[in-house]
Design a protein around this motif. Structure first.
Motif, mmCIF file in Angstrom:
data_model
loop_
_atom_site.group_PDB
_atom_site.id
_atom_site.type_symbol
_atom_site.label_atom_id
_atom_site.label_comp_id
_atom_site.label_asym_id
_atom_site.label_seq_id
_atom_site.Cartn_x
_atom_site.Cartn_y
_atom_site.Cartn_z
ATOM 1 N N LEU A 19 35.757 25.474 43.644
ATOM 2 C CA LEU A 19 36.055 26.893 43.459
ATOM 3 C C LEU A 19 36.508 27.105 42.025
ATOM 4 N N LEU A 20 36.023 28.174 41.401
ATOM 5 C CA LEU A 20 36.456 28.566 40.063
ATOM 6 C C LEU A 20 36.959 29.998 40.151
ATOM 7 N N ALA A 21 38.220 30.211 39.782
ATOM 8 C CA ALA A 21 38.867 31.486 40.063
ATOM 9 C C ALA A 21 39.528 32.086 38.839
ATOM 10 N N ALA A 22 39.448 33.403 38.727
ATOM 11 C CA ALA A 22 40.187 34.169 37.719
ATOM 12 C C ALA A 22 40.070 35.643 38.067
ATOM 13 N N GLY A 23 40.995 36.404 37.561
ATOM 14 C CA GLY A 23 40.935 37.855 37.676
ATOM 15 C C GLY A 23 41.052 38.483 36.303
ATOM 16 N N ASP A 24 41.001 39.832 36.259
ATOM 17 C CA ASP A 24 41.203 40.561 35.006
ATOM 18 C C ASP A 24 40.179 40.085 33.970
ATOM 19 N N LEU A 60 39.626 37.713 41.253
ATOM 20 C CA LEU A 60 40.939 38.128 41.742
ATOM 21 C C LEU A 60 41.290 39.556 41.352
ATOM 22 N N GLY A 61 40.283 40.413 41.275
ATOM 23 C CA GLY A 61 40.523 41.828 41.003
ATOM 24 C C GLY A 61 40.482 42.193 39.539
ATOM 25 N N ASP A 62 40.326 43.477 39.275
ATOM 26 C CA ASP A 62 40.131 44.005 37.923
ATOM 27 C C ASP A 62 38.980 43.277 37.244
ATOM 28 N N SER A 63 37.839 43.297 37.916
ATOM 29 C CA SER A 63 36.654 42.624 37.379
ATOM 30 C C SER A 63 36.134 43.320 36.136
ATOM 31 N N THR A 64 36.331 44.643 36.039
ATOM 32 C CA THR A 64 35.890 45.400 34.870
ATOM 33 C C THR A 64 36.958 46.400 34.452
ATOM 34 N N TYR A 65 36.853 46.817 33.206
ATOM 35 C CA TYR A 65 37.780 47.808 32.636
ATOM 36 C C TYR A 65 36.968 48.906 31.944
ATOM 37 N N PRO A 66 37.520 50.140 31.876
ATOM 38 C CA PRO A 66 38.872 50.514 32.307
ATOM 39 C C PRO A 66 38.976 51.039 33.731
ATOM 40 N N ILE A 67 37.867 51.494 34.356
ATOM 41 C CA ILE A 67 37.998 52.190 35.642
ATOM 42 C C ILE A 67 37.130 51.592 36.738
ATOM 43 N N GLY A 68 36.466 50.490 36.496
ATOM 44 C CA GLY A 68 35.650 49.894 37.537
ATOM 45 C C GLY A 68 34.401 50.671 37.880
ATOM 46 N N ALA A 69 33.884 51.427 36.927
ATOM 47 C CA ALA A 69 32.659 52.192 37.169
ATOM 48 C C ALA A 69 31.468 51.257 37.327
ATOM 49 N N PHE A 70 30.462 51.720 38.056
ATOM 50 C CA PHE A 70 29.273 50.886 38.249
ATOM 51 C C PHE A 70 28.638 50.544 36.906
ATOM 52 N N SER A 71 28.684 51.466 35.946
ATOM 53 C CA SER A 71 28.115 51.198 34.624
ATOM 54 C C SER A 71 28.849 50.059 33.930
ATOM 55 N N GLU A 72 30.154 49.901 34.182
ATOM 56 C CA GLU A 72 30.898 48.784 33.610
ATOM 57 C C GLU A 72 30.470 47.460 34.236
ATOM 58 N N PHE A 73 30.268 47.488 35.535
ATOM 59 C CA PHE A 73 29.748 46.288 36.186
ATOM 60 C C PHE A 73 28.374 45.933 35.630
ATOM 61 N N ALA A 163 44.151 32.026 50.707
ATOM 62 C CA ALA A 163 44.060 33.488 50.699
ATOM 63 C C ALA A 163 44.117 33.981 49.260
ATOM 64 N N PHE A 164 43.401 35.058 48.976
ATOM 65 C CA PHE A 164 43.433 35.587 47.619
ATOM 66 C C PHE A 164 43.337 37.106 47.617
ATOM 67 N N TRP A 165 44.034 37.690 46.628
ATOM 68 C CA TRP A 165 44.044 39.144 46.421
ATOM 69 C C TRP A 165 44.513 39.416 45.003
ATOM 70 N N HIS A 166 44.683 40.682 44.650
ATOM 71 C CA HIS A 166 44.941 41.025 43.248
ATOM 72 C C HIS A 166 46.415 40.992 42.866
ATOM 73 N N HIS A 167 47.272 41.744 43.537
ATOM 74 C CA HIS A 167 48.680 41.890 43.139
ATOM 75 C C HIS A 167 49.510 40.727 43.676
ATOM 76 N N PRO A 168 50.086 39.874 42.818
ATOM 77 C CA PRO A 168 50.842 38.726 43.307
ATOM 78 C C PRO A 168 52.142 39.143 43.986
ATOM 79 N N ARG A 169 52.473 38.439 45.048
ATOM 80 C CA ARG A 169 53.760 38.720 45.701
ATOM 81 C C ARG A 169 54.903 38.360 44.756
ATOM 82 N N PHE A 170 54.798 37.210 44.093
ATOM 83 C CA PHE A 170 55.822 36.754 43.162
ATOM 84 C C PHE A 170 55.173 36.441 41.820
ATOM 85 N N SER A 171 55.815 36.874 40.739
ATOM 86 C CA SER A 171 55.265 36.663 39.399
ATOM 87 C C SER A 171 56.351 36.918 38.368
#
Length: 285
Positions: A19-24, A60-73, A163-171
């Motif tokens: 598995l290779l993982a990253a967000g943002d 892990l979320g925020d795959s594109t910036y700034p608003i996640g529009a299809f054009s950004e993808f 399990a994986f999601w965007h906002h960490p419980r602890f950070s």
């Protein structure tokens, strides 16, 4: 800075899933996709996938910036991490919801992302169960996700769970803890889940195994990682806490996980030469 962790029981070196993982990840507002930091991390992912028979990519979320529009993808993400689309297990971040109902995200990933009505899912890979959750849900929608998760955790169809999601419980990153994820964290803790991955904070942090209350528990605690180093601009961190084992916000990179039959190991892969390293291994609960 260097850090490592070693379990008392050394995991066996049998067949594994990568598995290779990253967000943002993909931000092309100031830089073309081909020369962006997302292109650099994509190169790491590509090199690793070429070396294995079975490999997957976790976002892990925020795959594109700034608003996640299809054009950004289409114009930014797809030209970098899009080459792994068929092997990607995504989770949505808050920036995806810059477009109502995260239509860009669901439109791009299709069935792999679940659906707008149920944007969470599970996938069994070998002896591992992977659970993708949506940390953007609120109210009734969040409760429905929790109810689904309760039922899913009753199934004993895997020996290890991630399990994986965007906002960490602890950070200790700039956004700090996300208390609204406490019910899910407690639920996972009660089921003795092994690993949790999140993004949101634009840094890398490995936390000690923690119990439901966020206290260190090396026997039954969940090990968690914040991997917000996929390509977006890295951001400041607050002071480390007792739960922090290692962290950095100086270099982009991805988390490499090798999932064995009843164990796993990890390594942070940076995009450029750095004094920072982090690797270790552990057995499942």
């Amino acid at each position: 800075m260097t850090a490592s962790a070693q379990s008392k029981n050394t995991p066996s070196r049998d067949a594994h899933v990568l598995l290779l993982a990253a967000g943002d990840i993909a931000d092309c507002r100031k830089t073309p996709a081909e020369t962006s930091n997302a292109a650099l991390t994509a190169t790491l992912v590509e090199q690793e996938l070429k070396q294995v028979n079975q490999g997957f990519v976790v976002t892990l979320g925020d795959s594109t910036y700034p608003i996640g529009a299809f054009s950004e993808f289409r114009d930014c993400y797809d030209k970098t991490w899009g080459k792994f689309k068929s092997k990607t297990l995504p989770a949505p971040g808050n920036h995806e919801y810059g477009v109502p109902e995260a239509k860009g995200y669901f439109g791009y990933f299709g069935e792999a992302a679940g659906s707008r009505e149920r944007s969470y899912y599970k996938k069994n890979i070998g002896t591992w169960r992977l659970i993708s959750l949506n940390s953007n849900l609120k109210g009734t929608a969040m409760q429905e996700q929790i109810d689904w998760l309760k039922n899913e955790l009753k199934n004993k169809d895997a020996s290890c769970t991630l399990a994986f999601w965007h906002h960490p419980r602890f950070s200790t990153g700039g956004h700090r803890d996300n208390d609204f994820m406490e019910p899910i964290w407690r639920l996972l803790s009660s089921a003795n889940i092994d690993l949790v991955l999140s993004g949101h904070d634009h840094n890398y942090e490995r936390l000690a195994p923690l119990n439901a209350d966020g206290e260190r528990d090396n026997l039954k605690g969940m090990r968690s990682f914040v991997v917000g180093t996929g390509g977006a601009k890295l951001t400041p961190m607050f002071f480390p806490r007792a739960m922090t084992e290692v962290r950095q916000n100086e270099v982009h990179g991805v988390l490499k996980l090798r999932l064995f039959k009843a164990s796993y190991d990890w390594e942070f892969l940076p995009v450029s030469s750095t004094n920072f390293s982090d690797r270790g291994q552990a057995t499942c609960h």
